[in-house]
Scaffold this active site. Structure first.
Site, short mmCIF file in Angstrom:
data_model
loop_
_atom_site.label_atom_id
_atom_site.label_comp_id
_atom_site.label_asym_id
_atom_site.label_seq_id
_atom_site.Cartn_x
_atom_site.Cartn_y
_atom_site.Cartn_z
N CYS A 110 13.86 11.28 6.12
CA CYS A 110 13.48 11.22 7.50
C CYS A 110 14.55 11.57 7.74
O CYS A 110 14.32 11.36 9.38
CB CYS A 110 12.43 9.33 7.17
SG CYS A 110 13.84 8.04 6.42
N LYS A 135 0.70 -0.87 -0.25
CA LYS A 135 -0.20 -0.08 0.09
C LYS A 135 0.73 0.77 0.13
O LYS A 135 1.69 1.99 1.27
CB LYS A 135 -0.63 0.30 1.60
CG LYS A 135 -1.69 1.16 1.43
CD LYS A 135 -2.46 1.61 0.27
CE LYS A 135 -2.63 3.74 0.97
NZ LYS A 135 -2.18 4.80 1.21
N GLU A 137 10.00 17.48 13.14
CA GLU A 137 10.13 17.25 12.06
C GLU A 137 9.82 18.14 10.87
O GLU A 137 7.89 17.85 11.03
CB GLU A 137 9.73 15.47 11.05
CG GLU A 137 10.30 14.84 10.35
CD GLU A 137 10.11 13.73 9.81
OE1 GLU A 137 11.25 12.92 9.70
OE2 GLU A 137 8.91 13.63 10.52
N GLU A 142 9.95 2.21 11.03
CA GLU A 142 10.90 3.48 10.51
C GLU A 142 10.30 4.51 9.94
O GLU A 142 9.37 4.66 9.79
CB GLU A 142 11.49 2.89 8.97
CG GLU A 142 12.32 3.32 8.64
CD GLU A 142 12.61 4.79 8.27
OE1 GLU A 142 12.65 5.91 8.78
OE2 GLU A 142 12.97 5.01 6.83
#
Length: 501
Positions: free
Chosen positions: A292, A183, A394, A258
């Site tokens: 990331c 997905k 972030e 992750e």
């Protein structure tokens, strides 16, 4: 020249299949803000069909799960070769889908192919490792361990490296003998749908890999909570990772996650200035800053800070911002309007909290010839306190925030003062210092005198709020294997615990 956009359906049981609800999602080119096509939108009903197809493929005797690793390796290598054949086409699709520069997209396709080839090798090696003896202290027993595929796996991937992040999961899952439902993010799914076409071209057995595009709540959530999925592997935001882990916990289902990051890069006063500046830029601004592991918190020694920042701004001004299809582009368009506005809000909040926008933070002047598009200059922010949002959260965009330090101990304290723990970088000519810091920096990956290099052979993943488990290397394969102990009583004598009646 316009990039041709394929029209695809969901990929289930080896066939293209229209979504049950017949819904589709528009594809918006972030560099032009134009609708250039659409993708199918899966629903819970489609998830049910895909999971059952994967379950049949996994459970069928003499099918994928029971084949040798060398048999599966042939398909992985064939996929790798097809990706290379279509490299430029696939790279262009990622550019118009995600906004990343074409040179990076081409490099990503090489990495995708390399990942499939690497796991083909590990699949072959697995044949010799899937059954091995265990030494035990009783000679009346023989014991061995079986490594077996974990089952049907849900692979949920992000939009920043669409096909590469899919490869990091699909390749080891298939190498292990699992069947899978992929997905991808609805913001950038085109190349993942093309992976389905590649699988058709190489005659991958039906049901082994199923690919569902669609929205998270409508497709991702029912997939993550499906009782007949044996494991979930997810890359994305920490907030979504928490939801997936919560859903998996209801069924004691294994997950590998992750997640986000706010990684530090520590620059000491003994560095070569130009090398350190380039690695600082490379640690934060590639892929339009949507990484990331981006080392987006710069900690620079106070003795060199003024000169370092002057040069950093000078280098940043030379970064080519353009149509991402243009050769030599080094900063393209942010993936979506929502992400673009989020980044601008981060910058605005930093300014209102008292930080200084040393460079960037606005639509680039050099891009005025581009009438539309989600472009933003590489941004450097100083006068930052550790309590500011820009330092702690972030951003997922081309934004670097800066603090200075006086001592090694202060640098370590600032670096580790975060609930994330994906990556960290230390730049210094003192290799003893680098070794010390590599041990105390709280991160799953530490780079010494560099930032962001990544190799198929080396483990990748974080600690704290940055995730659970490791991808890549042999660790990536182990994600999709389960260990079974088999112990045999080998004596002809009665065991003798109970006396016969």
């Amino acid at each position: 020249m316009a990039v041709p956009i394929p029209s695809r359906q969901l990929f289930i049981d080896g066939e293209w299949r229209e979504p049950i609800l017949k819904k589709r999602i528009p594809i918006i080119n972030p560099a032009t803000q134009e609708i250039i096509g659409d993708i199918p939108a899966a629903s819970a009903e489609d998830v049910e069909i895909a999971v059952e197809a994967a379950r049949r493929a996994f459970s069928k005797p003499d099918y994928w799960a029971s084949t040798s690793g060398s048999f599966r390796a042939k398909f992985l290598r064939a996929i790798a070769d097809k990706i290379l054949e279509r490299k430029i086409e696939l790279a262009k699709l990622e550019v118009v889908d995600s906004g990343k520069p074409i040179d990076e997209a081409i490099s990503d396709m090489d990495a995708v192919s390399g990942c499939f080839k690497y796991y083909a090798e590990l699949a072959e090696a697995l044949d010799a490792k899937k059954k091995f003896p265990i030494s035990i202290p009783m000679d009346t027993f023989n014991s061995h361990v079986l490594k077996e595929p974990i089952g049907v796996v849900a692979l949920i991937t992000p939009w920043n490296y669409p096909l590469l992040m899919a490869a990091w999961k699909v390749a080891p899952a298939l190498a292990a003998g699992c069947t899978a439902i992929l997905k991808p993010s609805e913001l950038a799914s085109m190349t993942c749908l093309e992976l389905a076409e590649v699988c058709r071209d190489v005659a991958l057995p039906p049901g082994v890999l199923n690919i569902l595009t669609g929205l998270g709540p409508e497709a991702g959530a029912p997939l993550a909570s499906h009782p007949r999925v044996d494991k979930i592997a997810f890359t994305g935001s920490t907030a979504t990772g928490i939801k997936i882990m919560t859903a998996a916990a209801q069924m004691i289902k294994p997950v590998s996650l992750e997640l986000g990051g706010k990684s530090p890069i520590l620059v000491f006063e003994d560095v070569d200035l130009d090398n350190a500046i380039e690695w600082t830029l490379y640690g934060c601004f590639p892929n339009n800053g949507q990484i990331c592991s981006a080392t987006s918190r710069l900690l620079v020694h106070e003795n060199i800070a003024a000169k370092f920042l002057d040069e950093l701004v000078r280098w940043s001004k030379s970064i080519k911002i353009s149509d991402p299809l243009e050769e030599g582009c080094r900063l393209g368009a942010i993936v979506s309007e929502g992400q673009y506005e989020k980044i601008l809000n981060f910058i605005s909040t930093a300014k209102s909290e008292g930080a200084t926008i040393l460079y960037g933070g606005v639509r680039p002047q050099q891009c005025q010839h581009l009438k539309k598009g989600f472009f933003i200059e590489p941004t450097i922010i100083t006068d930052v306190s550790t309590s500011m949002q820009i330092w702690r959260e972030e951003v997922f965009g081309p934004v670097l925030c800066v603090k200075t330090f006086a001592t090694e101990e202060e640098a370590i304290e600032l670096a580790n003062d975060t609930h994330y723990g994906l990556g960290a970088a230390v730049l210094s000519k003192d290799l003893g210092r680098c070794e010390r810091l590599s041990k105390v920096l709280q991160a799953g990956v530490v780079w010494v005198n560099c930032s962001q290099p990544c190799f198929d052979q080396a483990p990748w993943g974080g600690i704290k709020h940055s995730g659970i488990g490791r991808e890549l290397g042999e660790w990536g394969l182990e994600n999709y294997l389960t260990v079974k102990q088999v112990t045999e009583y080998s004596s002809d004598k009665q065991w003798g615990w109970y006396s016969p009646p």
